[in-house]
Design a protein around this motif. Structure first.
Motif, PDB file in Angstrom:
ATOM      1  N   ASN A 169      -3.856  -0.480  41.144  1.00  0.00           N
ATOM      2  CA  ASN A 169      -4.201   0.061  42.466  1.00  0.00           C
ATOM      3  C   ASN A 169      -3.078  -0.153  43.469  1.00  0.00           C
ATOM      4  O   ASN A 169      -2.788   0.728  44.296  1.00  0.00           O
ATOM      5  CB  ASN A 169      -5.488  -0.583  42.972  1.00  0.00           C
ATOM      6  N   SER A 170      -2.442  -1.322  43.377  1.00  0.00           N
ATOM      7  CA  SER A 170      -1.317  -1.581  44.280  1.00  0.00           C
ATOM      8  C   SER A 170      -0.166  -0.631  43.992  1.00  0.00           C
ATOM      9  O   SER A 170       0.493  -0.121  44.912  1.00  0.00           O
ATOM     10  CB  SER A 170      -0.848  -3.032  44.129  1.00  0.00           C
ATOM     11  N   LEU A 171       0.073  -0.344  42.723  1.00  0.00           N
ATOM     12  CA  LEU A 171       1.133   0.591  42.358  1.00  0.00           C
ATOM     13  C   LEU A 171       0.829   1.996  42.867  1.00  0.00           C
ATOM     14  O   LEU A 171       1.720   2.684  43.386  1.00  0.00           O
ATOM     15  CB  LEU A 171       1.314   0.598  40.843  1.00  0.00           C
ATOM     16  N   ASP A 172      -0.429   2.419  42.760  1.00  0.00           N
ATOM     17  CA  ASP A 172      -0.810   3.741  43.279  1.00  0.00           C
ATOM     18  C   ASP A 172      -0.648   3.806  44.794  1.00  0.00           C
ATOM     19  O   ASP A 172      -0.211   4.835  45.339  1.00  0.00           O
ATOM     20  CB  ASP A 172      -2.256   4.052  42.895  1.00  0.00           C
ATOM     21  N   GLU A 173      -0.974   2.705  45.483  1.00  0.00           N
ATOM     22  CA  GLU A 173      -0.834   2.690  46.943  1.00  0.00           C
ATOM     23  C   GLU A 173       0.638   2.759  47.346  1.00  0.00           C
ATOM     24  O   GLU A 173       1.001   3.457  48.301  1.00  0.00           O
ATOM     25  CB  GLU A 173      -1.471   1.417  47.502  1.00  0.00           C
TER      26      GLU A 173
END
Length: 330
Positions: A169-173
């Motif tokens: 999720n952090s990578l997508d953000e």
């Protein structure tokens, strides 16, 4: 003639006329003025004061207009000029003021263009670093977590999966932030697709954004497309943060002279709030594109941002280099 001497001569003319009346007319004052003589003198004084005030008002009217303009002029709303009227001294002052405004507007446009160019360059650099450095580091962490999870005991594997999901999720953000900093879809697929993507992105934040884009839009320069995109982005950002709106209409349509961008919401409106950095930033961009930007109340009671952009625009000096290939691959 200097303003001082004009005022002096006006007053001298009034006083000379009053003296002439006393010298060459039956009007006179005895040693002990009678009530009738006092009344006539006060009446004459009142007439002189009224005449003096009227002459001064007419003579100094251009200065009053100049003062009001100086108090309300805004370099982000260019083109306002004073009509050159009055005597030679005041007319020269008005012409000098108009020339000063032209110079300030030109300097403001030049400096704003440089600042926006530097801003776009910095956005591109940060987006590239987020994608290449932080993005690759998180990707490596995901791969390592997967490798460890494949050999971990069952009681630890579930916790590792949660850490994997958080990292993903952090990578997508981070990738989403990089796309907002430097919108590759604008350069790869064009303005229409970029605006539709923008509407889809903001529709996931509790606001329904409806995009209405006409198919037969005139060709715009890359700089102009970037201006339209950034103003639409800022308008949607302000709506999401402050408007408390439920419905937003994002419209791009052809006009006789070019295109018109309209961002209209049903939120609580401006409510007399002063313009913040976001709106002034939109005005800076519109100024560089030679466009007309208005921000006011919408028919639904919310806020309306309207940008009218000519089809042919001069070079604005805003960076529009295509997004690096490393960003497009993600």
């Amino acid at each position: 003639m200097p303003l001082f001497w004009r005022i002096f001569l006006l007053n001298a003319a009034v006083l000379s006329a009053a003296t002439g009346l006393l010298l060459f007319t039956p009007a006179s004052v005895s040693t002990a003025a009678t009530p009738a003589e006092a009344a006539r003198l006060f009446a004459a004084l009142a007439v002189m004061l009224v005449a003096n005030a009227a002459l001064l008002r007419v003579g100094l009217a251009p200065l009053s207009r100049l003062t009001r303009t100086m108090a309300t002029v805004d370099l982000l709303r260019p083109g306002r000029r004073l009509a050159v009227t009055g005597n030679s001294g005041i007319a020269s002052l008005v012409r000098t003021f108009n020339t000063m405004l032209e110079r300030l507007e030109a300097e403001r446009a030049t400096s704003a263009g440089r600042a926006l160019t530097a801003q776009e360059d910095e956005r591109r650099r940060i987006a590239q670093e987020l994608h290449d450095e932080v993005g690759q580091s998180l990707t490596a962490v995901l791969l390592e977590l997967k490798r460890v999870g494949d050999h971990a005991p069952d009681e630890v594997r579930a916790e590792l999966r949660e850490v994997q999901e958080t990292t993903r999720n952090s990578l997508d953000e981070i990738r989403r932030i990089a796309r907002r900093l430097r919108p590759g879809v604008l350069h790869e697929l064009g303005l229409t697709s970029a605006l539709r993507s923008l509407a889809t992105e903001y529709s996931t934040r509790g606001v329904s954004v409806r995009a209405r884009i006409e198919p037969d839009l005139p060709d715009l320069a890359e700089d102009a497309e970037l201006v339209v995109y950034r103003i639409a982005q800022e308008g949607l950002t302000n709506t999401a943060r402050h408007a408390r709106a439920e419905q937003v209409d994002l419209t791009l349509r052809r006009t006789p002279g070019g295109v018109e961008l309209l961002v209209r919401d049903d939120g609580r409106g401006l409510r007399g709030a002063p313009e913040g950095a976001g709106i002034r930033g939109m005005r800076e961009r519109a100024l560089l594109a030679g466009a007309d930007l208005t921000v006011g109340a919408s028919p639904a009671g919310g806020t309306e941002v309207r940008l009218r952009l000519p089809a042919r625009t001069p070079e604005m000096g805003v960076a529009t280099d295509a997004e690096p290939a490393s960003l497009r691959q993600g």
